[in-house]
Structure formats: structure tokens, C-alpha cells
Design a protein around this motif. Structure first.
Motif, PDB file in Angstrom:
ATOM      1  N   ARG A 167     -45.058  75.588  68.251  1.00 54.77           N
ATOM      2  CA  ARG A 167     -43.846  75.179  69.074  1.00 54.77           C
ATOM      3  C   ARG A 167     -44.738  74.927  70.352  1.00 54.77           C
ATOM      4  N   GLU A 182     -45.986  55.095  64.700  1.00 54.28           N
ATOM      5  CA  GLU A 182     -45.801  56.388  65.700  1.00 54.28           C
ATOM      6  C   GLU A 182     -46.414  55.575  66.946  1.00 54.28           C
ATOM      7  N   ASP A 213     -46.075  63.291  74.259  1.00 50.01           N
ATOM      8  CA  ASP A 213     -45.113  63.669  73.568  1.00 50.01           C
ATOM      9  C   ASP A 213     -45.298  65.636  73.962  1.00 50.01           C
ATOM     10  N   LEU A 226     -43.673  65.502  77.054  1.00 48.68           N
ATOM     11  CA  LEU A 226     -41.920  65.503  77.069  1.00 48.68           C
ATOM     12  C   LEU A 226     -41.515  66.604  76.405  1.00 48.68           C
ATOM     13  N   GLY A 227     -42.556  66.977  75.800  1.00 47.93           N
ATOM     14  CA  GLY A 227     -42.012  68.542  75.415  1.00 47.93           C
ATOM     15  C   GLY A 227     -40.899  68.735  73.750  1.00 47.93           C
ATOM     16  N   THR A 228     -41.909  67.153  73.603  1.00 49.39           N
ATOM     17  CA  THR A 228     -41.398  67.319  71.951  1.00 49.39           C
ATOM     18  C   THR A 228     -41.921  67.030  70.653  1.00 49.39           C
ATOM     19  N   ILE A 229     -43.221  67.726  71.432  1.00 54.29           N
ATOM     20  CA  ILE A 229     -44.603  68.158  70.370  1.00 54.29           C
ATOM     21  C   ILE A 229     -44.070  69.174  69.083  1.00 54.29           C
ATOM     22  N   SER A 230     -44.430  68.783  68.080  1.00 54.62           N
ATOM     23  CA  SER A 230     -44.509  69.817  66.794  1.00 54.62           C
ATOM     24  C   SER A 230     -45.575  69.614  65.879  1.00 54.62           C
ATOM     25  N   ARG A 249     -53.309  66.909  66.756  1.00 54.49           N
ATOM     26  CA  ARG A 249     -51.797  67.361  68.164  1.00 54.49           C
ATOM     27  C   ARG A 249     -51.357  68.937  67.555  1.00 54.49           C
ATOM     28  N   LYS A 268     -40.905  75.578  79.105  1.00 52.73           N
ATOM     29  CA  LYS A 268     -42.102  74.893  80.079  1.00 52.73           C
ATOM     30  C   LYS A 268     -42.443  75.833  81.108  1.00 52.73           C
TER      31      LYS A 268
END
Length: 531
Positions: free
Chosen positions: A153, A23, A136, A139-143, A104, A157
Motif C-alpha cells: 500500500r 482495466e 492509480d 489518485l492514491g488508490t493503488i494497491s 504495480r 500523501k
């Protein structure tokens, strides 16, 4: 089983000496490496020259030439017409920001509330994971799923906070990343890797790329950042001026040159460091040096006047208090301190403030909402302020002296923080306050200053090197007793004690706790085979 680390290809002239997970490899591509290397090759020689200039200036201060406003910039300061750029999207209203590390979960929680600034212990793994997490998030993909199964989550936006990234200071190096055989500037590594991987995502999100710039000591160091920004934008065909930066005024020398760079934030913590060899500048107990102390108050008033004259935000300081569970009275007293401090800031004319814990966001927000209904206070000119060099150096009115308990508290805080930092944790709750490297520096530096000048406690006992080390040993033994032998041996307390003992005895002084400890968090490996 975790996937095997990839055989990471390296860019020409670049050696990567730390382990890289699959990653992490996604933000450390050969193209990203080349981008960072180009910045380093262009600007590192100038960086080193400016660091040498710091040393020369310290020698002048030690010899008696105290800081003053620069005569060569008098015309710039006197020119009334120049203004900073108008606030960028997401930076018009900055009333509350939260500072924290880049793990994270923290990134998700911070962006779901307010802006995040970095309180990171710069292990190689932390740095690369932080780059992945920030990318991330943009990009809005983080979890994130915690060990207890709780899922984290991002909000939609339109409800997200503005992200502000803090690269490391000019004095630091990234020894896991070599360019032409030399360690890369940590500042350019952090900035370059983020900018290459996340600038366009930040622009698309309508919130950046924005930065906090720490530890600078002159306008020339700010100019170096501006040059790096311009080159980075040109290299990626991003219009100049897209980047925005806020300068942390956390060195006393920068306070004399603040009428030159971009938006500013108060954090003046180097009074002790720069004036450490002047016995008349010995400060009392840490808790007695507050933002209302003479030189701190002068910083604040001058900063607000300077920023608003140039049309840019003047941000307040950090509330280090954290909620105190199980003691309602103590918790209420801590929150009362936060409210009083934030009221002082907003009434002085600040446009926003910092907190160190998510639960304090609502406390600070309530104060600023009540007293600052508009997005900012750029209209507050503070024409009443007239601050001279003597004001920025004044210790008049400070409480006198300190006690043995203050000595022990400083040892305890510095020891506990350094132990945590050496484990890779850079934001640490200690005695109901959130300590970071800058606040822990106060404790370490005061110990050195008191020993150096043989300062006496309020009951008349002179602080000697031997006594300071004895107190340090006592505090170390307390941690050993609390943890038990097995956990103590697994900790970093012995190493923290050894490093701290070497820097509080009034002799050699390490300018930064982080550089003092950095070599002990390295995970140097042989460079991977090139593909």
C-alpha cells in the motif's frame, strides 16, 4: 475467470491493434485516443524530419566531420541572463532518485521511497498496465497483493516520493496504435496517454506532471517536445509551464547542445555509436570506461557548469550495483563502489543522483546528506570548467585494450538482457549489476566496434566476425546447459542469439537494441469492432 475484453470503441482515424483488458480500457477511452491522435497529427511529420536529420548527421560523422559546438547557437550560449524556470514542487530537492519499471509493486515501492523513472520493456500490455498503475498511484488508490499474500500500500500523501515519467524516445513507434493508418509516435503515445489521464491528478497531488526525456540528439528535438507540451497543456486548459522535464544527456551530439534545454542528467552512452566508423575511437573493455574517463569527465563538468549557470538541476548517473546476497565481502566491495561514485558526484557539484535498487537509496542518501545539507547545489558555478570539443571526444588516458574474457562478458550480458527484454522484462540483474537497455547497448555496440575495426585483444588476437559469433554460440550453450533443454526451448535465447548475431559482425548496425527487437514483442490483433 478474468472478465472478457471489452469491445473498445475507437476514435475517428484511430485503430487499436492490440488486446485491451477492461482495466486498460479505462485509460484508452475514445477521448484519450483522440488526444493522442491530435498530438501525433500535429508533430509526427516534424519528428520524422528530425530523425532523417539524425541519419544525415551520422553520414557526416562517418565522412570525418566530427561533432562540435554549433556556431548558430553561439549567441544563445553566450547570453548570461536567461534562466530556466524555478524548481517546481517536489523537484527542489532531488538528491536521490530510483529508476525502475512500472509494474504495480514497483510503482508502490518506488513512491514509498523516492522518485520512479521508467526501465520498461515496451510490450503493449506493459505500456497500458503502466499507465493504469501510474494513474492509480497519483489518485492514491493503488494497491497490490503478491502471490505469497503480502500486501503493498502507499504511505500517507505527505510521505510519498515525486513521480517522474519517462516516455519512449523519438525514434520509436507504437505499432499497436494506428493514426490514419500509420503507427503512432511512441513518444507522443506514452506522453499523451499519461497527460490526458493523469495530469490533473498529478497537479492535485502537488508533484507534476514531470517527465524524463530520453535519447535526444539536438536542441531541435527538445524544442519539438516543448511544442508538444504547450499544445497538450492548451488542449486541456492547463497553464503553460505546468509541465516540467529533465533531459537525459545520453547521446554525444546532445552534449554539444546542452546549453539550450531544461534540467539535465548525465548518461552519455553513445560515444561508440556515433563514432563507430572511426578506428581511433575504439574503446577498451566496458569496465574500464568509467565516469572518470576523459570524455565522460568532460561531459560531467560541462553539464554541471551549464545547468547551474541557468539555475537548473544537474543530476548524476545511475549506480547499477545491486546487493549481493550470501557474499558479505563482495557486497561490501559493491557498496564501497557506490559510496565512492556518489562522493565523486556530490563533490563535483551534482544536485542529486540515481540508483537502480531500493537498498542503495540509503547508501546514496547518506553521502549526499553529509556533503549536501542544503536542498541542492545550484550555487556551485564551476567557473573553473573550460571544456572544448576535443575534450568531449578524448580517449586519452583510457586503459588499453580488452581480453577474450571481456568479449565473452559483453556477449553474455547482451544475450541475457535481450532474452529478458523479449520476454517483456526491461530491468535485469546480471552479474550483480542492474542492466537496462542503455547499459546493455554498451556491450552490444562494443562487440560491433571491435569486429568492425579488427581490434586485437591484449594478447594480440584480432577480433573477427567468425570468432565473435563462435563466442556468442558458446555463451548461448552455457545458458542452455544452465536451464536445461526444456526451459531453454521455452525461453527467448534462440531469438536473442539470432538478433544479436546479426548486429555484432561489423556490417549493418542497428542504432537501437530496442528497435532491433521491437517487432518481436508485438501482439498485433485485428481491430475490434467499433461501437
Amino acid at each position: 475467470m478474468a472478465p472478457a475484453a471489452p469491445r473498445l470503441p475507437s476514435a475517428p482515424g484511430v485503430q487499436i491493434l492490440g488486446p485491451v483488458t477492461p482495466e486498460q480500457a479505462s485509460v484508452l477511452s475514445p477521448a484519450a485516443q483522440s488526444f493522442v491522435a491530435a498530438l501525433h497529427r500535429c508533430f509526427n511529420a516534424h519528428r520524422l524530419a528530425l530523425l532523417a536529420r539524425r541519419d544525415a548527421r551520422q553520414g557526416e560523422i562517418d565522412a570525418g566531420r566530427l561533432p562540435d559546438f554549433l556556431p548558430e547557437t553561439a549567441a544563445v550560449r553566450a547570453e548570461p541572463s536567461w534562466r530556466g524556470a524555478a524548481p517546481a514542487p517536489g523537484l527542489v530537492d532531488r538528491r536521490v532518485e530510483i529508476t525502475g519499471p512500472v509494474d504495480r509493486k514497483m510503482v508502490i515501492n518506488a513512491m514509498n521511497r523516492f522518485g520512479v523513472q521508467d526501465s520498461n520493456a515496451p510490450t503493449w500490455s506493459n505500456n497500458l498496465d503502466g499507465q493504469v498503475n501510474i494513474r492509480d498511484a497519483l489518485l492514491g488508490t493503488i494497491s497490490f497483493t503478491a502471490p505469497n499474500g503480502k500486501s503493498y500500500r502507499l504511505k500517507p500523501k505527505g510521505e510519498l516520493a515525486t513521480l517522474i515519467v519517462r516516455p519512449r524516445g523519438w525514434h520509436m513507434e507504437e505499432k499497436h496504435f494506428l493514426v490514419d493508418g500509420q503507427p503512432c509516435s511512441a513518444s507522443l503515445f506514452d506522453f499523451g496517454l499519461f497527460f490526458f489521464n493523469s495530469a490533473r491528478a498529478s497537479i492535485a497531488a502537488g508533484q507534476g506532471p514531470y517527465f524524463y526525456l530520453p535519447k535526444m540528439e539536438s536542441h531541435l528535438e527538445a524544442r519539438l517536445w516543448n511544442n508538444a507540451f504547450n499544445l497538450a497543456q492548451d488542449m486541456l486548459a492547463i497553464p503553460r509551464g505546468t509541465i516540467r522535464a529533465t533531459v537525459l544527456i545520453e547521446t554525444i551530439l546532445a552534449a554539444f547542445e546542452m546549453d539550450l534545454p531544461p534540467p539535465l542528467k548525465t548518461s552519455p552512452r553513445t560515444f561508440i555509436k556515433k563514432l563507430r566508423n572511426h578506428p581511433d575511437k575504439v574503446l577498451p573493455a566496458r569496465g574500464d570506461v568509467t565516469m572518470t574517463s576523459p570524455f565522460m569527465d568532460a561531459y560531467v563538468r560541462l553539464l554541471i557548469k551549464t545547468c547551474h549557470k541557468r539555475g537548473v538541476h544537474a543530476m548524476g548517473g545511475m549506480a547499477a550495483q545491486i546487493p549481493i546476497k550470501g557474499d558479505p565481502a563482495a557486497n561490501d566491495a559493491a557498496l564501497a563502489k557506490v559510496r565512492a561514485d556518489k562522493l565523486r558526484e556530490v563533490q563535483a557539484g551534482h544536485d542529486g543522483t540515481w540508483v537502480a535498487h531500493p537498498e542503495l537509496v540509503k547508501v546514496a542518501l547518506a553521502v549526499f546528506n553529509e556533503h549536501m545539507p542544503q536542498p541542492n547545489q545550484l550555487f556551485v558555478a564551476r567557473d573553473d570548467v573550460a571544456v572544448g570539443a576535443a575534450d568531449l571526444l578524448s580517449t586519452r588516458g583510457l586503459a588499453a585494450g580488452f581480453t577474450e574474457a571481456d568479449l565473452r562478458l559483453n556477449c553474455n550480458i547482451a544475450l541475457a538482457y535481450m532474452e529478458s527484454w523479449l520476454r517483456g522484462v526491461g530491468c535485469v540483474p546480471i552479474h550483480n549489476l542492474m542492466e537496462d537497455a542503455a547499459t546493455a547497448e554498451i556491450s552490444r555496440s562494443q562487440l560491433w566496434q571491435w569486429v568492425r575495426h579488427g581490434a586485437a585483444t591484449r594478447d594480440g588476437r584480432a577480433v573477427t566476425a567468425a570468432w565473435a559469433v563462435q563466442i556468442l554460440d558458446d555463451e548461448t550453450d552455457k545458458f542452455r546447459s544452465e536451464l536445461g533443454d526444456e526451459k531453454f526451448r521455452a525461453s527467448k535465447f534462440d531469438l536473442a542469439r539470432r538478433l544479436l548475431a546479426g548486429t555484432i559482425q561489423g556490417k549493418e548496425y542497428s542504432d537501437f537494441l530496442t528497435t532491433l527487437c521491437y517487432d518481436h514483442i508485438l501482439t498485433i490483433t485485428a481491430p475490434p469492432s467499433r461501437m
